[in-house]
Design a protein around this motif. Structure first.
Motif, mmCIF file in Angstrom:
data_model
loop_
_atom_site.group_PDB
_atom_site.id
_atom_site.type_symbol
_atom_site.label_atom_id
_atom_site.label_comp_id
_atom_site.label_asym_id
_atom_site.label_seq_id
_atom_site.Cartn_x
_atom_site.Cartn_y
_atom_site.Cartn_z
ATOM 1 N N ARG A 1 0.802 -1.222 0.000
ATOM 2 C CA ARG A 1 0.000 0.000 0.000
ATOM 3 C C ARG A 1 0.833 1.270 0.000
ATOM 4 N NH1 ARG A 1 -5.189 -1.199 3.930
ATOM 5 N NH2 ARG A 1 -5.753 -3.203 3.009
ATOM 6 N N MET A 2 2.106 1.172 0.330
ATOM 7 C CA MET A 2 2.928 2.380 0.426
ATOM 8 C C MET A 2 3.225 2.933 -0.965
ATOM 9 S SD MET A 2 6.355 3.089 2.632
ATOM 10 C CE MET A 2 7.500 2.050 1.739
ATOM 11 N N GLN A 3 2.960 4.226 -1.123
ATOM 12 C CA GLN A 3 3.214 4.899 -2.391
ATOM 13 C C GLN A 3 4.533 5.671 -2.301
ATOM 14 O OE1 GLN A 3 1.315 4.203 -5.111
ATOM 15 N NE2 GLN A 3 0.402 2.750 -3.675
ATOM 16 N N ARG A 4 4.709 6.667 -3.141
ATOM 17 C CA ARG A 4 5.976 7.398 -3.215
ATOM 18 C C ARG A 4 6.334 8.013 -1.860
ATOM 19 N NH1 ARG A 4 3.630 10.577 -8.307
ATOM 20 N NH2 ARG A 4 2.123 10.984 -6.661
ATOM 21 N N VAL A 5 7.558 7.756 -1.424
ATOM 22 C CA VAL A 5 7.998 8.201 -0.093
ATOM 23 C C VAL A 5 8.622 9.588 -0.220
ATOM 24 C CG1 VAL A 5 9.416 7.634 1.903
ATOM 25 C CG2 VAL A 5 8.419 5.806 0.532
#
Length: 452
Positions: free
Chosen positions: A331-335
């Motif tokens: 689920r993690m997108q661009r950091v």
């Protein structure tokens, strides 16, 4: 006839006081334990496998923002406190242990681009694209007793409006000054409503700023004209400027070696420099497959964490060319921002999907209190792995990381492109006059010039 008699003196193995350590006698003759190396190798192999089995780096997500998390700041007074700012102007104080919002700071009308805390942890400085710098009093009581209901902080203690939008802020490690960046570099005093000093070198937007932890009057900035600039507040003009082929999104000083800094670059690499010798990078840290957005050093100065546009968080050794750990979730997108906690045990990442995520800095580390026996066992296994890390089987297991398919494919494609580029350069050099195309090390290849 000669008779040998075993004799022992009680003085050799009797403790003088009850607090003394028991004397242990060991015979280190390798002939007595012929299988010792084989046994230790098996232990190292099993330890490497178990480390993979117990690797659970992700602790939890902190949800609350309604837009992308753009910046974060740590509080020096509280290990479990962290501030975050989002693209919709919302600033929150989080309790990492409880993973919940303690307090909100409403005030900005646009994206919050920079957060910084004072050295004593009592003051929070925020800035954004609405051309304002706001100073907030940190609510200590809410941090001590987090059982209180979530509430808003009172109005900011000061609001300073200026001529241009701000892209970053950092507070002096020891002093009352803080610096903001945007169209220029402005130096502010906490008690003055206008900058006490301004620096400008070129007309491009300055993206990030960091004060030196060892020399309070020295700061470094990175700008959109691909430059890294050093400033000294005791001088009337900027000190030195380094121009690279691609721009740096963020910079960070090494807290234990304050003459060294690392820059997170748009070309997927991080470059470590010595501020006294900017003509070449000390180390090039490779691994990401897209632009590196943010970087933060561990308090020990031995490693740093990076967040990237490729949706991964990586941990690098300060002198290592490849990452030792890669963190990702579905689920993690661009950091956009990453931070190490002040005890070096955890990482916090803020990403485009509005969440802050909490990670362990050592993926397989056991949380909670360890018994002395457990700690000694772990230290022994680490030492055995270190001793046999060069052997193929142990090396393969320790280095292996599972990657999401898009990142794996992008890494392969990038590797193919780099190899093709190197082959082309070798052929061009082979068909040129001897000495007309000297070999340039990669540490110097991305640097265009240094200006003083």
């Amino acid at each position: 006839m000669r008779v040998k008699v075993i004799s022992r003196s009680t003085d050799e193995f009797t403790r003088e006081r009850s607090q003394d350590l028991q004397k242990v006698f060991r015979n280190y003759d390798p002939a007595l334990r012929t299988q010792e190396k084989a046994v230790e190798y098996t232990r190292a192999l099993n330890a490497a496998k178990l480390e993979k089995v117990f690797a659970r780096p992700f602790i939890g997500a902190m949800d609350g923002h309604v837009d992308a998390v753009s910046c974060m700041a740590k509080n020096p007074n509280y290990l479990k406190a962290i501030f975050s700012g989002s693209m919709d102007g919302d600033i929150r104080l989080w309790d990492i242990a409880a993973r919940k919002t303690v307090c909100q700071f409403p005030g900005h009308q646009g994206a919050v681009r920079g957060l910084a805390t004072s050295t004593d942890g009592d003051l929070l400085v925020s800035c954004g694209v609405d051309c304002t710098v706001q100073l907030w009093k940190v609510p200590m009581l809410k941090m001590v007793n987090t059982n209180n209901a979530i509430g808003d902080a009172s109005q900011p203690s000061a609001i300073y409006t200026w001529k241009h939008a701000f892209w970053g802020v950092d507070h002096q490690w020891d002093g009352n000054l803080f610096a903001t960046v945007g169209a220029q570099v402005d130096i502010w005093d906490q008690n003055r409503s206008e900058p006490i000093n301004s620096f400008e070198w070129g007309k491009d937007t300055v993206l990030s700023v960091r004060f030196n932890p060892g020399e309070p009057d020295v700061l470094i900035t990175s700008a959109s004209d691909r430059s890294i600039t050093l400033y000294d507040l005791r001088m009337s003009s900027p000190a030195r400027k380094l121009v690279m082929k691609t721009r740096c999104n963020s910079v960070c000083w090494n807290p234990r070696e304050p003459m060294n800094f690392t820059a997170a670059n748009e070309d997927t690499n991080c470059y470590s420099f010595d501020a006294r010798k900017l003509d070449e990078a000390k180390v090039v840290h490779k691994g990401h497959v897209s632009a590196v957005m943010d970087i933060d050093y561990s308090p020990t100065g031995r490693e740093f964490v990076t967040g990237s546009y490729d949706r991964t968080v990586r941990i690098f050794q300060y002198n290592g060319d490849h990452s030792r750990e890669i963190y990702h979730t579905k689920r993690m997108q661009r950091v956009f921002c990453v931070k190490y906690t002040y005890d070096g045990t955890y990482l916090v990442s803020g990403s485009d999907d509005t969440n802050l995520r909490l990670w362990k800095s050592k993926a397989s580390e056991q949380l909670g209190v360890l018994l002395p026996r457990e700690r000694r066992k772990q230290e022994y296994l680490d030492a055995v792995k270190e001793r046999y890390k060069h052997l193929p089987e142990v090396k393969r297991i320790v280095r292996h990381r599972h990657l999401p398919k898009p990142i794996y494919k992008a890494a392969n494609l990038r590797r193919t492109m780099i190899e093709a580029e190197n082959r082309k350069e070798e052929r061009r050099r082979a068909h040129s006059a001897p000495g007309s195309m000297p070999v340039q090390p990669f540490r110097k290849r991305r640097i265009i010039k240094e200006v003083e």
